[in-house]
Design an enzyme around this catalytic site. Sequence first.
Site, PDB file in Angstrom:
ATOM      1  N   LYS A   1      33.230  42.840  58.458  1.00 25.11           N
ATOM      2  CA  LYS A   1      34.401  42.975  59.355  1.00 25.11           C
ATOM      3  C   LYS A   1      34.264  42.045  60.539  1.00 25.11           C
ATOM      4  O   LYS A   1      33.165  41.586  60.880  1.00 25.11           O
ATOM      5  CB  LYS A   1      34.544  44.426  59.855  1.00 25.11           C
ATOM      6  CG  LYS A   1      33.329  44.990  60.605  1.00 25.11           C
ATOM      7  CD  LYS A   1      33.303  44.725  62.074  1.00 25.11           C
ATOM      8  CE  LYS A   1      32.033  45.272  62.739  1.00 25.11           C
ATOM      9  NZ  LYS A   1      31.731  44.668  64.042  1.00 25.11           N
TER      10      LYS A   1
ATOM     11  N   ASP B   1      29.867  52.366  62.458  1.00 26.68           N
ATOM     12  CA  ASP B   1      30.847  51.521  61.753  1.00 26.68           C
ATOM     13  C   ASP B   1      31.023  51.910  60.274  1.00 26.68           C
ATOM     14  O   ASP B   1      31.863  51.333  59.582  1.00 26.68           O
ATOM     15  CB  ASP B   1      30.418  50.039  61.791  1.00 26.68           C
ATOM     16  CG  ASP B   1      30.521  49.452  63.188  1.00 26.68           C
ATOM     17  OD1 ASP B   1      31.105  50.112  64.071  1.00 26.68           O
ATOM     18  OD2 ASP B   1      30.010  48.337  63.395  1.00 26.68           O
TER      19      ASP B   1
END
Length: 305
Positions: A12, A137
Amino acid sequence: MAERIFLETPSKINLHLAVGPLRQDGYHPIESIFVPIDYGDSLEFTRQAQAGSWHLKSNLDISSEKNIVTRAVLDFRRASGEDFGLSCVLKKTSPPGAGLGSGSANAAYSLLALNKMAKEPLSFKALLKIAAGLGSDVPFFLYTCAAWVQGRGEIIQPLSLPQHWAFVLLMPGLHNNTAALFAQLDALRQSSNWKPTKEDQKVLANGEQAKYWLSQPFRCWPFYNDFQSVLLQEGEENKNIYRQMLADLYTAGAGFAAVSGSGSTCFGVFSGKKEAERAKNQLLTRWKSVYIANTLARPAIAGLQ
Ligand code: C5P
């Protein structure tokens, strides 16, 4: 029960990353735009005859016990009661300590893969709970779609992004420690008597505002990354490297450029592949590790079908 499962894991970038003050539990609240990208690693799980067995082979230079994939497998076994024998080959391409969350993606996709192999004994909600325990995350990667992310990473509101955007990743080969950077940010704020104000939130207080700004031209975006104040501050050892990366991305035509997560990767946003290719070639004259990535618009679970 599936005998073998192969999957490519994403990573990401953070188009925006605002960090709030340290909480009692040792974490910081964040407000962030997470974008999953098609740059990452691969995992191959194979069922083994001996119940409870586990073997991880990886090109990452840490022990199997410390690898987050092992932690994910053990947590899955504990929560589901399944203990079928397993081996796994993890091929890392995405460097650790680069702000790309690839280890978190490895963990999230391990949970999805194991749940699939075992014919889904755990609900998505149960997987989210395990994911949050593995790292801040990790829950995001169970969704793998662009999102407005809050809390310490567990509050996830999907956003849609144009598919034609291309991201150029610039990696300086530095390994950043996330916990240390959060602590440095706290120290920097303490030394300047920083008080959380609502100023920043006026431009980006919620997911609706994130959506609005995403529909505006790149050059108007109010997005920022709070870690940049640490990485670019006077006296910071590598500040010139970060300055140079960001300047070079803009010179190469990026509409927006920033550090991802707590670094060390910087990225530039481009309106299409052709523009990104041109920028990549230009950046390669100075930098060694330059990659083009695209956003992923599919949930991770679909990727496993
Ligand atoms: O959750 P994760 O293990 O990835 O976090 C690593 C460290 O980063 C935490 O121990 C904490 O010090 C810091 N952190 C934080 N606030 C967050 C996420 C991480 O302070 N939202």
